[in-house]
Design a protein around this motif. Structure first.
Motif, short mmCIF file in Angstrom:
data_model
loop_
_atom_site.label_atom_id
_atom_site.label_comp_id
_atom_site.label_asym_id
_atom_site.label_seq_id
_atom_site.Cartn_x
_atom_site.Cartn_y
_atom_site.Cartn_z
N HIS A 293 5.90 -3.27 -8.98
CA HIS A 293 6.96 -2.27 -8.75
C HIS A 293 8.26 -2.88 -8.22
O HIS A 293 9.18 -2.14 -7.89
CB HIS A 293 6.46 -1.22 -7.76
CG HIS A 293 5.24 -0.47 -8.20
ND1 HIS A 293 5.18 0.19 -9.40
CD2 HIS A 293 4.03 -0.31 -7.60
CE1 HIS A 293 3.98 0.76 -9.53
NE2 HIS A 293 3.27 0.47 -8.45
N TRP A 294 8.31 -4.22 -8.13
CA TRP A 294 9.46 -4.85 -7.49
C TRP A 294 10.77 -4.53 -8.20
O TRP A 294 11.76 -4.19 -7.55
CB TRP A 294 9.26 -6.37 -7.43
CG TRP A 294 10.43 -7.09 -6.85
CD1 TRP A 294 11.30 -7.92 -7.50
CD2 TRP A 294 10.88 -7.03 -5.50
NE1 TRP A 294 12.26 -8.39 -6.65
CE2 TRP A 294 12.03 -7.86 -5.40
CE3 TRP A 294 10.45 -6.37 -4.37
CZ2 TRP A 294 12.73 -8.03 -4.22
CZ3 TRP A 294 11.14 -6.55 -3.18
CH2 TRP A 294 12.27 -7.36 -3.11
N ARG B 19 13.10 11.18 -9.14
CA ARG B 19 13.83 11.70 -7.98
C ARG B 19 12.90 11.85 -6.77
O ARG B 19 13.34 11.68 -5.62
CB ARG B 19 14.49 13.04 -8.31
CG ARG B 19 13.54 14.17 -8.63
CD ARG B 19 14.32 15.47 -8.81
NE ARG B 19 13.46 16.61 -9.09
CZ ARG B 19 13.07 17.00 -10.28
NH1 ARG B 19 13.49 16.32 -11.34
NH2 ARG B 19 12.28 18.04 -10.45
N ASN B 20 11.63 12.16 -7.03
CA ASN B 20 10.67 12.27 -5.92
C ASN B 20 10.29 10.89 -5.40
O ASN B 20 10.13 10.70 -4.19
CB ASN B 20 9.42 13.02 -6.38
CG ASN B 20 9.70 14.46 -6.70
OD1 ASN B 20 10.58 15.08 -6.12
ND2 ASN B 20 8.95 15.03 -7.64
N ARG B 21 10.14 9.94 -6.31
CA ARG B 21 9.86 8.57 -5.88
C ARG B 21 11.01 8.03 -5.03
O ARG B 21 10.78 7.44 -3.96
CB ARG B 21 9.66 7.68 -7.11
CG ARG B 21 8.37 7.93 -7.86
CD ARG B 21 8.32 7.06 -9.11
NE ARG B 21 7.00 7.14 -9.75
CZ ARG B 21 6.69 6.50 -10.87
NH1 ARG B 21 7.61 5.76 -11.49
NH2 ARG B 21 5.49 6.60 -11.39
N VAL C 263 0.84 -1.20 0.00
CA VAL C 263 0.00 0.00 0.00
C VAL C 263 0.87 1.25 0.00
O VAL C 263 0.63 2.21 -0.76
CB VAL C 263 -0.95 0.00 1.22
CG1 VAL C 263 -1.58 1.39 1.41
CG2 VAL C 263 -2.05 -1.03 1.04
N ILE C 264 1.90 1.26 0.84
CA ILE C 264 2.77 2.44 0.93
C ILE C 264 3.56 2.63 -0.36
O ILE C 264 3.67 3.76 -0.87
CB ILE C 264 3.72 2.32 2.14
CG1 ILE C 264 2.91 2.30 3.44
CG2 ILE C 264 4.73 3.47 2.16
CD1 ILE C 264 3.74 2.08 4.68
N VAL C 265 4.09 1.56 -0.91
CA VAL C 265 4.86 1.66 -2.16
C VAL C 265 3.96 2.11 -3.30
O VAL C 265 4.33 2.99 -4.09
CB VAL C 265 5.53 0.32 -2.49
CG1 VAL C 265 6.15 0.37 -3.90
CG2 VAL C 265 6.61 0.00 -1.47
N ASN C 266 2.78 1.53 -3.40
CA ASN C 266 1.84 1.93 -4.45
C ASN C 266 1.44 3.39 -4.30
O ASN C 266 1.27 4.11 -5.29
CB ASN C 266 0.59 1.05 -4.41
CG ASN C 266 0.84 -0.33 -4.98
OD1 ASN C 266 1.66 -0.51 -5.88
ND2 ASN C 266 0.13 -1.33 -4.48
N SER D 165 2.21 6.04 -7.27
CA SER D 165 1.07 6.64 -7.97
C SER D 165 1.02 8.15 -7.81
O SER D 165 0.53 8.87 -8.69
CB SER D 165 -0.24 6.03 -7.48
OG SER D 165 -0.44 6.32 -6.10
N ARG D 166 1.52 8.66 -6.70
CA ARG D 166 1.43 10.10 -6.43
C ARG D 166 2.65 10.87 -6.91
O ARG D 166 2.56 12.08 -7.16
CB ARG D 166 1.27 10.34 -4.92
CG ARG D 166 -0.01 9.74 -4.35
CD ARG D 166 -1.25 10.38 -4.96
NE ARG D 166 -2.47 9.83 -4.42
CZ ARG D 166 -3.08 10.28 -3.33
NH1 ARG D 166 -2.56 11.30 -2.67
NH2 ARG D 166 -4.18 9.72 -2.90
#
Length: 288
Positions: free
Chosen positions: A250-251, A217-219, A204-207, A211-212
């Protein structure tokens, strides 16, 4: 006197004409008084002199008319020149006013656009700040949920699982197939019964971050921030979990940030690094 005559020529000409006209009777009386003995035909000749006077006055009248016409033409031409000059001045004044009005309009338009752009940029910044605040509030709340779950399950449970299952079971296997069988026989069940909520919270946190945040660089910033709060025992469980049949879209992107701070000696066996992922050994080897 000369200048005065030039200024009022018609007055002097008229005065001369009236003088000649007024002098004619006296001249004729003088002629008559001195010519009593003249024959009749001479009197006719004298009478003809009045015709000459009339011709003179007619000529003078015609001359005055010509002079008047010439003077009127000169005045009309002068008036036309003055009108043209006034028109040119008015046109010039109009163009100056038009140019000034255009300049004022352009300045006002430019200032209005500048104010609009500043206001737009200010609003855009406010929106970015608000979005960032909302994101970070949600992000830190999720991290808090993760921390609460970690504390709720017990901080020692991850180390216990490592010591009970991962190290002695998976760590004794030397090839991918035997590690897979050992994982299916013990760690898989442990994760499904004990760590499923932890794994779900992790995804949930990674998604949420992926997504946001559209820019890499922000990711990376928030992924590193989150993974820094995860212990090495949690990371080891996730590495085995996602390398043995548990897909996570996303792995491939996040694993390089997840491995940071982890050494291959913290796996079940250091030799498992290349078995789990060909790139893991090089990545882990740089931070040993």
């Amino acid at each position: 006197m000369k200048n005065h005559f030039k200024k009022y020529p018609f007055f002097y000409i008229g005065l001369m004409v009236v003088g000649l006209w007024a002098a004619t009777p006296f001249a004729m009386s003088w002629l008559v008084s001195n010519c009593d003995s003249l024959p009749f035909e001479k009197w006719g000749q004298i009478g003809d002199m009045f015709g000459a006077t009339n011709a003179l006055f007619s000529a003078l009248t015609f001359l005055g008319l010509i002079i008047t016409i010439i003077r009127q033409q000169s005045e009309i031409k002068e008036s036309a020149n003055q009108f043209a000059e006034q028109k040119a001045q008015l046109q010039k004044h109009h163009e100056e006013q038009k140019e000034q009005a255009r300049k004022i309009f352009d300045e006002q338009k430019e200032q209005t656009q500048k104010n609009f752009d500043l206001e737009k940029e200010y609003l855009r910044k406010q929106v970015r700040i608000q979005n960032l605040e909302r994101f970070e509030n949600s992000f830190f709340n999720l991290m808090q949920v993760h921390q609460q779950k970690y504390e709720q399950d017990g901080s020692g449970i991850f180390q216990s699982t490592f010591n009970r299952i991962i190290k002695p079971s998976l760590g004794s296997q030397k090839n991918f197939q035997s590690i897979q069988q050992s994982y299916d026989g013990g760690l898989k069940f442990e994760i499904q019964t004990t760590y499923l909520s932890f794994v779900n919270t992790f995804e949930v946190i990674v998604n949420f971050i992926m997504s946001r945040k559209r820019k890499d660089r922000n990711r990376e910033k928030y992924l590193k921030m989150y993974f820094h709060s995860i212990t090495s025992y949690e990371k080891v469980i996730l590495i085995y979990y996602y390398n043995f049949g548990n897909d996570f879209k996303h792995w491939d992107y996040i694993k390089f940030f997840l491995f940071k701070g982890l050494t291959k000696h913290q796996l079940g066996d250091p030799d498992h690094a290349p078995l789990l992922d060909p790139n893991v050994e090089d990545l882990l080897g740089k931070i040993i």
